[in-house]
Design a protein around this motif. Structure first.
Motif, PDB file in Angstrom:
ATOM      1  N   UNK A  43      -6.352   1.600   4.308  1.00  0.00           N
ATOM      2  CA  UNK A  43      -6.906   2.845   4.806  1.00  0.00           C
ATOM      3  C   UNK A  43      -5.839   3.565   5.612  1.00  0.00           C
ATOM      4  N   UNK A  44      -5.718   4.864   5.385  1.00  0.00           N
ATOM      5  CA  UNK A  44      -4.809   5.701   6.169  1.00  0.00           C
ATOM      6  C   UNK A  44      -5.644   6.654   7.004  1.00  0.00           C
ATOM      7  N   UNK A  45      -5.383   6.704   8.292  1.00  0.00           N
ATOM      8  CA  UNK A  45      -6.191   7.544   9.149  1.00  0.00           C
ATOM      9  C   UNK A  45      -5.392   8.217  10.239  1.00  0.00           C
ATOM     10  N   UNK A  46      -5.808   9.431  10.594  1.00  0.00           N
ATOM     11  CA  UNK A  46      -5.215  10.138  11.710  1.00  0.00           C
ATOM     12  C   UNK A  46      -6.201  11.202  12.189  1.00  0.00           C
ATOM     13  N   UNK A  47      -5.958  11.716  13.373  1.00  0.00           N
ATOM     14  CA  UNK A  47      -6.770  12.801  13.915  1.00  0.00           C
ATOM     15  C   UNK A  47      -5.844  13.931  14.330  1.00  0.00           C
ATOM     16  N   UNK A  48      -6.098  15.113  13.814  1.00  0.00           N
ATOM     17  CA  UNK A  48      -5.287  16.287  14.117  1.00  0.00           C
ATOM     18  C   UNK A  48      -6.199  17.367  14.678  1.00  0.00           C
ATOM     19  N   UNK A  49      -5.962  17.720  15.937  1.00  0.00           N
ATOM     20  CA  UNK A  49      -6.754  18.768  16.603  1.00  0.00           C
ATOM     21  C   UNK A  49      -8.247  18.508  16.443  1.00  0.00           C
ATOM     22  N   UNK A  64       0.871  -1.169   0.000  1.00  0.00           N
ATOM     23  CA  UNK A  64       0.000   0.000   0.000  1.00  0.00           C
ATOM     24  C   UNK A  64       0.911   1.223   0.000  1.00  0.00           C
ATOM     25  N   UNK A  65       0.895   1.979  -1.093  1.00  0.00           N
ATOM     26  CA  UNK A  65       1.758   3.141  -1.233  1.00  0.00           C
ATOM     27  C   UNK A  65       0.931   4.416  -1.160  1.00  0.00           C
ATOM     28  N   UNK A  66       1.340   5.320  -0.289  1.00  0.00           N
ATOM     29  CA  UNK A  66       0.631   6.580  -0.133  1.00  0.00           C
ATOM     30  C   UNK A  66       1.401   7.745  -0.719  1.00  0.00           C
ATOM     31  N   UNK A  67       0.669   8.762  -1.159  1.00  0.00           N
ATOM     32  CA  UNK A  67       1.284   9.989  -1.647  1.00  0.00           C
ATOM     33  C   UNK A  67       0.317  11.145  -1.442  1.00  0.00           C
ATOM     34  N   UNK A  68       0.902  12.358  -1.364  1.00  0.00           N
ATOM     35  CA  UNK A  68       0.068  13.547  -1.234  1.00  0.00           C
ATOM     36  C   UNK A  68      -0.355  13.879   0.187  1.00  0.00           C
ATOM     37  N   UNK A  69       0.177  13.143   1.159  1.00  0.00           N
ATOM     38  CA  UNK A  69      -0.125  13.430   2.562  1.00  0.00           C
ATOM     39  C   UNK A  69       1.047  12.899   3.400  1.00  0.00           C
ATOM     40  N   UNK A  70       1.183  13.369   4.655  1.00  0.00           N
ATOM     41  CA  UNK A  70       2.329  12.950   5.487  1.00  0.00           C
ATOM     42  C   UNK A  70       2.141  11.531   6.022  1.00  0.00           C
ATOM     43  N   UNK A  71       2.501  10.580   5.217  1.00  0.00           N
ATOM     44  CA  UNK A  71       2.246   9.163   5.447  1.00  0.00           C
ATOM     45  C   UNK A  71       2.697   8.702   6.826  1.00  0.00           C
ATOM     46  N   UNK A  72       3.828   9.177   7.280  1.00  0.00           N
ATOM     47  CA  UNK A  72       4.407   8.643   8.516  1.00  0.00           C
ATOM     48  C   UNK A  72       3.554   8.954   9.747  1.00  0.00           C
ATOM     49  N   UNK A  73       2.661   9.912   9.635  1.00  0.00           N
ATOM     50  CA  UNK A  73       1.838  10.285  10.773  1.00  0.00           C
ATOM     51  C   UNK A  73       0.486   9.573  10.791  1.00  0.00           C
ATOM     52  N   UNK A  74       0.287   8.668   9.840  1.00  0.00           N
ATOM     53  CA  UNK A  74      -0.989   7.994   9.699  1.00  0.00           C
ATOM     54  C   UNK A  74      -0.899   6.531  10.117  1.00  0.00           C
ATOM     55  N   UNK A  75      -1.892   6.077  10.871  1.00  0.00           N
ATOM     56  CA  UNK A  75      -2.074   4.643  11.083  1.00  0.00           C
ATOM     57  C   UNK A  75      -2.618   4.044   9.784  1.00  0.00           C
ATOM     58  N   UNK A 133     -17.364  -5.314   4.994  1.00  0.00           N
ATOM     59  CA  UNK A 133     -15.924  -5.065   5.059  1.00  0.00           C
ATOM     60  C   UNK A 133     -15.443  -5.310   6.486  1.00  0.00           C
ATOM     61  N   UNK A 134     -14.310  -5.989   6.630  1.00  0.00           N
ATOM     62  CA  UNK A 134     -13.789  -6.282   7.960  1.00  0.00           C
ATOM     63  C   UNK A 134     -12.335  -5.859   8.070  1.00  0.00           C
ATOM     64  N   UNK A 135     -11.959  -5.435   9.244  1.00  0.00           N
ATOM     65  CA  UNK A 135     -10.574  -5.075   9.495  1.00  0.00           C
ATOM     66  C   UNK A 135      -9.716  -6.315   9.621  1.00  0.00           C
ATOM     67  N   UNK A 136      -8.567  -6.295   9.003  1.00  0.00           N
ATOM     68  CA  UNK A 136      -7.649  -7.444   8.987  1.00  0.00           C
ATOM     69  C   UNK A 136      -6.449  -7.181   9.887  1.00  0.00           C
ATOM     70  N   UNK A 137      -5.821  -6.022   9.692  1.00  0.00           N
ATOM     71  CA  UNK A 137      -4.611  -5.716  10.440  1.00  0.00           C
ATOM     72  C   UNK A 137      -4.366  -4.222  10.413  1.00  0.00           C
ATOM     73  N   UNK A 138      -3.712  -3.730  11.450  1.00  0.00           N
ATOM     74  CA  UNK A 138      -3.442  -2.299  11.563  1.00  0.00           C
ATOM     75  C   UNK A 138      -2.041  -2.096  12.120  1.00  0.00           C
ATOM     76  N   UNK A 139      -1.395  -1.027  11.667  1.00  0.00           N
ATOM     77  CA  UNK A 139      -0.101  -0.637  12.234  1.00  0.00           C
ATOM     78  C   UNK A 139      -0.165   0.850  12.541  1.00  0.00           C
ATOM     79  N   UNK A 140       0.218   1.206  13.765  1.00  0.00           N
ATOM     80  CA  UNK A 140       0.108   2.604  14.176  1.00  0.00           C
ATOM     81  C   UNK A 140       1.252   3.428  13.608  1.00  0.00           C
ATOM     82  N   UNK A 141       1.069   4.735  13.636  1.00  0.00           N
ATOM     83  CA  UNK A 141       2.137   5.654  13.251  1.00  0.00           C
ATOM     84  C   UNK A 141       3.144   5.733  14.400  1.00  0.00           C
TER      85      UNK A 141
END
Length: 120
Positions: free
Chosen positions: A97-103, A22-33, A45-53
């Motif tokens: 899926x890439x997700x994060x919460x900022x403020x 899964x390759x991301x671009x256009x956003x700060x990938x390292x800060x996203x789970x 749809x079911x969640x399989x695996x997750x890795x945190x930032x």
């Protein structure tokens, strides 16, 4: 332009292996789970695996624990899902899926999916 692109799916025999990327671009990938989901025909749809930032803590669904391994390489903006000992019930479209919460604002991006078919 934000993009998440999955690759690595295909047809494999039961007991075989595949490695999804899964390759991301256009956003700060390292800060996203990053979470891998899957959806089989007629199923939710079911969640399989997750890795945190940052600290890279990993989580797995019980159905894949011990068979799948998630990892990330933030230098390459990439998360991998190594899938071993595949079973027919692993057949599905796999999404990242890439997700994060900022403020208090949630940011949430999806890829287009890659098909995994486990069949003899």
């Amino acid at each position: 332009q934000v993009q998440l692109v999955e690759s690595g799916g295909g047809l494999v025999q039961p007991g075989g292996s595949l490695k999804l990327s899964c390759v991301g671009s256009g956003f700060p990938f390292m800060y996203y789970a990053i979470t891998w989901f899957r959806q089989a025909p007629g199923e939710e749809r079911e969640g399989v695996s997750c890795i945190t930032a940052a600290d890279g803590i990993t989580y797995y669904a019980d159905s894949v624990k011990g068979r799948f391994t998630i990892s990330r390489d933030d230098a390459k903006n990439t998360v991998y899902l190594q899938m071993n000992s595949l079973k027919p019930e692993d057949t599905a479209v796999y999404y990242c899926n890439a997700g994060t919460t900022v403020r208090g604002t949630e940011y949430d991006y999806w890829g287009q999916g890659t098909q995994v078919t486990v069949s003899s």
